[in-house]
Design an enzyme around this catalytic site. Structure first.
Site, mmCIF file in Angstrom:
data_model
loop_
_atom_site.group_PDB
_atom_site.id
_atom_site.type_symbol
_atom_site.label_atom_id
_atom_site.label_comp_id
_atom_site.label_asym_id
_atom_site.label_seq_id
_atom_site.Cartn_x
_atom_site.Cartn_y
_atom_site.Cartn_z
ATOM 1 N N HIS A 1 -7.647 -5.319 -0.578
ATOM 2 C CA HIS A 1 -6.447 -4.518 -0.332
ATOM 3 C C HIS A 1 -5.735 -4.937 0.950
ATOM 4 O O HIS A 1 -4.496 -4.931 0.996
ATOM 5 C CB HIS A 1 -6.827 -3.037 -0.250
ATOM 6 C CG HIS A 1 -5.655 -2.118 -0.126
ATOM 7 N ND1 HIS A 1 -4.778 -1.889 -1.170
ATOM 8 C CD2 HIS A 1 -5.202 -1.363 0.918
ATOM 9 C CE1 HIS A 1 -3.839 -1.035 -0.778
ATOM 10 N NE2 HIS A 1 -4.074 -0.703 0.480
ATOM 11 N N SER B 1 0.835 -1.201 0.000
ATOM 12 C CA SER B 1 0.000 0.000 0.000
ATOM 13 C C SER B 1 0.872 1.255 0.000
ATOM 14 O O SER B 1 1.644 1.476 -0.921
ATOM 15 C CB SER B 1 -0.969 -0.033 1.183
ATOM 16 O OG SER B 1 -1.946 0.967 1.081
ATOM 17 N N GLU C 1 -9.231 -5.675 -5.884
ATOM 18 C CA GLU C 1 -8.764 -4.296 -5.999
ATOM 19 C C GLU C 1 -8.935 -3.772 -7.429
ATOM 20 O O GLU C 1 -8.446 -2.702 -7.758
ATOM 21 C CB GLU C 1 -7.290 -4.197 -5.590
ATOM 22 C CG GLU C 1 -7.055 -4.528 -4.131
ATOM 23 C CD GLU C 1 -5.639 -4.271 -3.695
ATOM 24 O OE1 GLU C 1 -5.350 -3.125 -3.303
ATOM 25 O OE2 GLU C 1 -4.815 -5.209 -3.757
#
Length: 296
Positions: free
Chosen positions: A268, A157, A214
């Protein structure tokens, strides 16, 4: 001069320790986790996997390493050192501090995470990079023999964003890179400006990935949630999966050994254990992967 060691302790598993180090430039305290295999190090030192968001990832990484590397003929995984950078907390994340540390410059200011809390700032990536490449590197030299030619950086991330930014600005820092669900489109996709200027001089291996959920569709458990429309709109803005695929293609075009992988059935956040395991194999695969695509 090595950074000041504030405190240290045992952590999670045999041969695992943590060290709270004072940043020599800013005075901030960050926690460095270190896990080492049993037995003597190779002549060149242990290859090492460096991981951001250390509190959240170190336990999973140690467990995956211990259950696989002892059986290399069945897993293809060799032994290596694990280094994870986090904070002096028992929580998996310090969201406020990681926003600053993992947000590449120039950064911006955002509303507080909590009512009456401090303003959230990004843009401290250069400070974090200096801490990693100078303070942590020099401290670890006093703790274990590590091979400077075989070290991999893993980030997820915001950590994946930081890893790619460091690749583009200091490509000599690591020999391999893993960016899981990287926030490539963060702050108007400024990272792409760094990509455009990036001219690699040495072979480098890069693994990019994202969870299947995602992409354009919501995970099944999210489809009927009250915020489903907002989630879909956010997906359209962030383009996490598509942006990672595009990045892998762009890096391949620049001559790097770049791969992209979609993790089926993952969101995610749920990608994290899968991505950590893949990072271990990217760093410690047997035999070590050649950097030259033409090598046999």
């Amino acid at each position: 001069m090595i950074p000041r060691l504030v405190q240290e302790g045992a952590s999670l598993a045999p041969n695992a320790r943590w060290f709270d180090l004072e940043d020599r430039a800013s005075g901030q305290i960050r926690r460095v986790f270190l896990w080492l295999p049993e037995g003597p190090a190779p002549e060149a030192g242990w290859p090492a996997l460096w991981m951001l968001d250390g509190n959240a990832v170190i336990g999973t990484a140690i467990d995956a390493m211990r259950t696989q590397a002892f059986w290399p003929s069945g897993t293809g995984l060799g032994w290596g050192a694990l280094v994870a950078i986090g904070y002096p907390t028992d929580a998996p994340y310090d969201s406020f501090r990681r926003s600053w540390d993992l947000g590449p410059p120039p950064g911006r200011s955002y509303p507080p995470f909590v009512e009456d809390g401090p303003e959230v700032r990004t843009g401290g990536g250069a400070e974090m990079a200096r801490f990693l490449l100078e303070d942590v590197t020099e401290f670890l030299a006093t703790q274990a023999p590590l091979d400077p030619a075989r070290r991999t950086l893993f980030g997820h991330s915001f950590g994946g964003l930081f890893a790619l930014w460091l690749l583009f600005t200091k490509p000599e820092s690591f020999s391999a890179w893993v960016a899981a669900s990287p926030a490539i489109t963060w702050e108007e996709s400024f990272l792409l400006e760094h990509l455009a200027r990036f001219t690699p001089e040495n072979p480098t291996r890069v693994h990019l990935s994202a969870g299947a959920w995602e992409g354009d569709a919501l995970a099944p458990f999210q489809c009927k949630a009250p915020d489903a429309a907002e989630r879909l709109a956010e997906k359209a803005r962030t383009r996490t999966l598509a942006a990672a695929q595009d990045m892998a293609a762009a890096l391949t075009a620049k001559g790097l050994v770049a791969e992209y992988e979609t993790y089926a059935g993952e969101t995610h956040m749920s990608v994290l254990p899968v991505a950590i395991n893949r990072a271990l194999h990217w760093a410690f695969a047997l035999p070590p992967a050649p950097l030259d695509k033409g090598a046999s």
